[in-house]
Design a protein around this motif. Structure first.
Motif, short mmCIF file in Angstrom:
data_model
loop_
_atom_site.label_atom_id
_atom_site.label_comp_id
_atom_site.label_asym_id
_atom_site.label_seq_id
_atom_site.Cartn_x
_atom_site.Cartn_y
_atom_site.Cartn_z
N HIS A 32 -1.48 4.09 9.70
CA HIS A 32 -2.39 3.22 8.96
C HIS A 32 -3.81 3.54 9.42
O HIS A 32 -4.19 3.24 10.55
N ASN A 74 4.06 15.48 4.25
CA ASN A 74 3.83 14.05 4.01
C ASN A 74 4.72 13.59 2.88
O ASN A 74 4.97 14.33 1.92
N ASP A 111 -8.73 2.97 5.38
CA ASP A 111 -7.83 2.30 4.44
C ASP A 111 -6.67 3.17 3.96
O ASP A 111 -5.87 2.73 3.13
N ILE A 112 -6.54 4.36 4.48
CA ILE A 112 -5.49 5.26 4.02
C ILE A 112 -4.18 4.98 4.78
O ILE A 112 -4.20 4.58 5.94
N THR A 113 -3.07 5.15 4.10
CA THR A 113 -1.74 5.06 4.71
C THR A 113 -1.04 6.39 4.50
O THR A 113 -0.93 6.87 3.37
N LEU A 114 -0.58 6.97 5.59
CA LEU A 114 0.11 8.26 5.56
C LEU A 114 1.53 8.11 6.08
O LEU A 114 1.78 7.29 6.97
N LEU A 144 -3.77 13.23 2.48
CA LEU A 144 -5.19 13.24 2.80
C LEU A 144 -5.98 13.73 1.61
O LEU A 144 -5.49 14.55 0.82
N PRO A 145 -7.22 13.29 1.46
CA PRO A 145 -8.06 13.79 0.36
C PRO A 145 -8.22 15.30 0.44
O PRO A 145 -8.17 15.89 1.53
N THR A 159 0.86 -1.17 0.00
CA THR A 159 0.00 0.00 0.00
C THR A 159 0.90 1.23 0.00
O THR A 159 1.76 1.38 0.86
N LEU A 184 -11.30 7.41 7.40
CA LEU A 184 -10.56 6.88 6.25
C LEU A 184 -9.71 5.69 6.71
O LEU A 184 -8.49 5.76 6.76
N THR A 241 -0.06 8.09 0.83
CA THR A 241 -0.73 9.15 0.09
C THR A 241 -0.89 10.37 0.97
O THR A 241 -0.51 10.36 2.14
#
Length: 155
Positions: free
Chosen positions: A80, A108, A87-90, A10-11, A5, A85, A8
Motif C-alpha cells: 500500500h 504484478n 495512493d497506489i496498491t500493488l 506502476l505508472p 482499491t 505514489l 495496479t
C-alpha cells in the motif's frame, strides 16, 4: 460499504527496461504481447530470469519457448503506497508457469482486490505499457474481464 482499491501496475514512467543479449528476446516478445521463456538447448531446463548460461549445465545454447500465458500464484505480498505514489496498491507476486517447469516469474497481479489473491490463484498474462515503448508482463486473475482501452492506456 466502500469499493475496494484494486491492485495496479506502476505508472509507465516509473519502470525502465534495460536489455542485454540474454534478456532482449524476452522483452522483444513482450513487446509483441507474447510470453516466452529461455530453455536450455542442451539439458532442456527452463530458466527465469534469462541468463547467459544454464545454471544447471552451464550451456550457452538456448531455445526461446512461447508460453500459454497461464500461471499460478506461488507467493505474493500487498504493498500500500510506493515512494511518490502514496495512493497506489500493488500486488507483487512470484508466478509459477506450468508451460515452463521450474521457472518462476516475478511480476504484478493487477485489476484485482488484493483480498481476492491467494497462493494457488489461477492467472493469465497481460501486458502493461512502460517507458520507451516496452511492455511489461503482468497477470490478471484467470477469467476476470479485461478493462477497455481507456483503462489499459492509463499512465
Amino acid at each position: 460499504m466502500s469499493t475496494p482499491t484494486l491492485a495496479t501496475a506502476l505508472p509507465a514512467g516509473a519502470v525502465k527496461i534495460a536489455t542485454d543479449p540474454s534478456t532482449e528476446p524476452f522483452w522483444l516478445a513482450a513487446r509483441e504481447r507474447r510470453l516466452v521463456a529461455p530453455r536450455c538447448a542442451d539439458c532442456g531446463r527452463f530458466r527465469l530470469p534469462p541468463s547467459p548460461f544454464c545454471p544447471h549445465c552451464q550451456s550457452t545454447a538456448v531455445d526461446w519457448t512461447e508460453l500459454s500465458g497461464r500461471g499460478t500464484v506461488y507467493t505474493f505480498t500487498v504493498v500500500h503506497g510506493f515512494p511518490g505514489l502514496p495512493d497506489i496498491t500493488l500486488v507483487p507476486a512470484v508466478v509459477d508457469l506450468p508451460d515452463a517447469p521450474g521457472a518462476r516469474l516475478v511480476t504484478n497481479v493487477i485489476d484485482v482486490d488484493p483480498a481476492d489473491v491467494s497462493i494457488g490463484t489461477a492467472l493469465t498474462v497481460d501486458f502493461h505499457p512502460v517507458s520507451d515503448g516496452w511492455l511489461l508482463p503482468v497477470f490478471r486473475v484467470a477469467g476476470s474481464p479485461v478493462p477497455g482501452p481507456a483503462v489499459k492506456e492509463r499512465a
